[in-house]
Design a protein around this motif. Structure first.
Motif, PDB file in Angstrom:
ATOM      1  N   GLY A 144     -27.405  29.561 -74.820  1.00 16.14           N
ATOM      2  CA  GLY A 144     -28.694  30.204 -74.567  1.00 16.14           C
ATOM      3  C   GLY A 144     -28.625  31.714 -74.497  1.00 16.14           C
ATOM      4  N   ARG A 162     -21.554  26.322 -78.277  1.00 21.23           N
ATOM      5  CA  ARG A 162     -22.953  26.003 -78.567  1.00 21.23           C
ATOM      6  C   ARG A 162     -23.750  25.768 -77.282  1.00 21.23           C
ATOM      7  N   GLY A 163     -25.047  26.033 -77.376  1.00 19.38           N
ATOM      8  CA  GLY A 163     -25.941  25.743 -76.265  1.00 19.38           C
ATOM      9  C   GLY A 163     -25.830  26.681 -75.088  1.00 19.38           C
ATOM     10  N   GLN A 187     -16.610  25.987 -74.524  1.00 21.77           N
ATOM     11  CA  GLN A 187     -17.926  25.709 -75.113  1.00 21.77           C
ATOM     12  C   GLN A 187     -18.492  26.940 -75.803  1.00 21.77           C
ATOM     13  N   HIS A 217     -23.282  22.243 -66.275  1.00 25.44           N
ATOM     14  CA  HIS A 217     -23.689  21.997 -67.666  1.00 25.44           C
ATOM     15  C   HIS A 217     -22.734  22.641 -68.674  1.00 25.44           C
ATOM     16  N   TYR A 218     -21.653  23.286 -68.197  1.00 23.84           N
ATOM     17  CA  TYR A 218     -20.763  24.042 -69.086  1.00 23.84           C
ATOM     18  C   TYR A 218     -19.318  23.590 -68.935  1.00 23.84           C
ATOM     19  N   HIS A 270     -28.467  30.550 -66.320  1.00 27.42           N
ATOM     20  CA  HIS A 270     -28.195  29.131 -66.596  1.00 27.42           C
ATOM     21  C   HIS A 270     -28.815  28.275 -65.490  1.00 27.42           C
ATOM     22  N   ASN A 327     -23.861  12.014 -70.861  1.00 21.46           N
ATOM     23  CA  ASN A 327     -24.504  13.087 -70.096  1.00 21.46           C
ATOM     24  C   ASN A 327     -23.823  13.252 -68.738  1.00 21.46           C
TER      25      ASN A 327
END
Length: 381
Positions: free
Chosen positions: A267, A264-265, A262, A257-258, A252, A223
């Motif tokens: 949103g 997936r995820g 990327q 977080h990116y 976001h 994480n």
């Protein structure tokens, strides 16, 4: 003690007996470095094991996936006791935080995708630890990395490991010629990890079946964003997810977080086309997304180059090479065009997707296993 110049070289390349050769082994507590230490001790070398405590020992005890956690320090000490050689634990927590963790946080906040393991090798293991090995009057320092060192006509050369699946050359490109003279990599010639574990069992090592660490040592759960938020409170500021054509598609909870490439995820479901993160605008707090073709990169600017070729980097206008722009990808054909001794432009003959600032671009011979160094990607276009 005088040494006969006609004495045969020992397995570490020195014209003296193993008993007269002191080698410091960098021990992480894992099976690889433990096997190196046991193997060299078994061959009769004067082995000194050194393990680095890189972050809080108490907090690390429960983090099994971390390469330098408390349990690993214990394992390294136990191997040394069982094999009968000296072992030291050095507190490098402050050095590691300043040289690796702080830059990791700053790079991530700047929208890059850093590779802290390379910086750790460059600034801690192969700098400070190597200096410590010299202070201990060692002839060389050995590690459990899967990479090979050969004596070439112009000095020591770096080569990929015999096992492509274990090769760690991407993470060691910044090893300098001076460091290479002092370093040894006894496992680089092994064909499979099973061979390493078989050696561990042969030496009776209690770590023989210990799982490999998979994550960055100070991010044991993978994480990254969570670690950044702890290091830089308030870093996860909200913003917009914006299509490359200007449309605002959503919101976001923080650029951290990116990552580039990327999918997936994100949103932002319900759209007709698959979209990928193509750019991160940290100042505007925007995540820019677009179609996959926008990820294709042909020209890659590289700086902080460590060059391991026989001739100077700037001695030619172009170098036909193969390069890796991510650790998980195979080398691809490219042309390296030097701008200075430490900067260059790399032209990929076939465009690559997801090339990101903060990643390494590592140079390889077009044929064969030699590694010619590499540099840091800073602004691909």
């Amino acid at each position: 003690m005088m040494t006969d110049t006609n004495t045969r070289l020992n397995s570490l390349g020195f014209p003296k007996s193993p008993a007269e050769t002191r080698v410091v082994v960098a021990m992480s507590g894992g099976v690889d470095s433990s096997v190196v230490a046991a193997m060299l001790k078994d061959e009769g070398y004067d082995v000194v094991g050194v393990t680095l405590q890189l972050y809080d020992h108490g907090a690390a005890l429960a983090k099994k996936g971390a390469c330098c956690a408390g349990i690993d320090i214990h394992d390294a000490r136990r191997v040394a006791e069982d094999m009968g050689f000296a072992h030291y634990v050095l507190d490098y927590e402050n050095i590691f935080r300043e040289a690796v963790i702080e830059e990791f946080a700053d790079s991530y906040l700047a929208g890059a995708t850093p590779v802290p393991c390379i910086r750790c090798n460059e600034r801690v293991k192969f700098k400070d630890l190597l200096a410590t090995a010299r202070d201990l009057d060692a002839d060389c320092m050995a590690t459990g990395h899967y990479i090979q060192r050969f004596a070439g006509t112009h000095g020591a050369e770096l080569h990929r490991a015999a096992d492509p699946a274990r090769d760690q050359s991407y993470f060691l490109f910044s090893t300098t010629r001076e460091q290479l003279d002092f370093l040894r990599f006894p496992l680089g010639h092994l064909k499979t990890k099973d061979e390493t574990r078989a050696l561990a069992r042969r030496y009776g090592l209690m770590v023989a079946d210990k799982p490999d660490s998979q994550d960055i040592c100070f991010v044991p759960d993978g994480n990254y964003a969570g670690v950044i938020e702890k290091l830089r409170p308030g870093a996860a500021e909200p913003g917009e997810i914006v299509h490359a054509d200007g449309r605002v598609l959503g919101a976001h909870h923080g650029v951290i977080h990116y990552t580039i490439g990327q999918r997936r995820g994100l949103g932002i479901g319900g759209l007709d086309e698959p979209l990928y993160v193509v750019r991160l605008d940290v100042e505007a707090r925007q995540v820019i997304v677009g179609p996959k073709e926008m990820l294709a990169t042909r020209i890659v600017p590289v700086r902080e180059i460590n060059w391991l070729g026989d001739a100077p980097l700037t001695s030619r206008a172009e170098w036909p090479l193969a390069v890796k722009v991510r650790s998980t990808r195979p080398p691809r054909e490219a042309i390296l065009r030097p701008v200075s001794e430490t900067e260059a432009e790399v032209e990929l003959l076939s465009p690559e997707e997801g090339v990101s600032p903060g990643q390494a671009c590592v140079f390889y011979a077009s044929e064969g296993s030699r590694v010619f160094g590499g540099g840091w990607i800073w602004s691909p276009r």
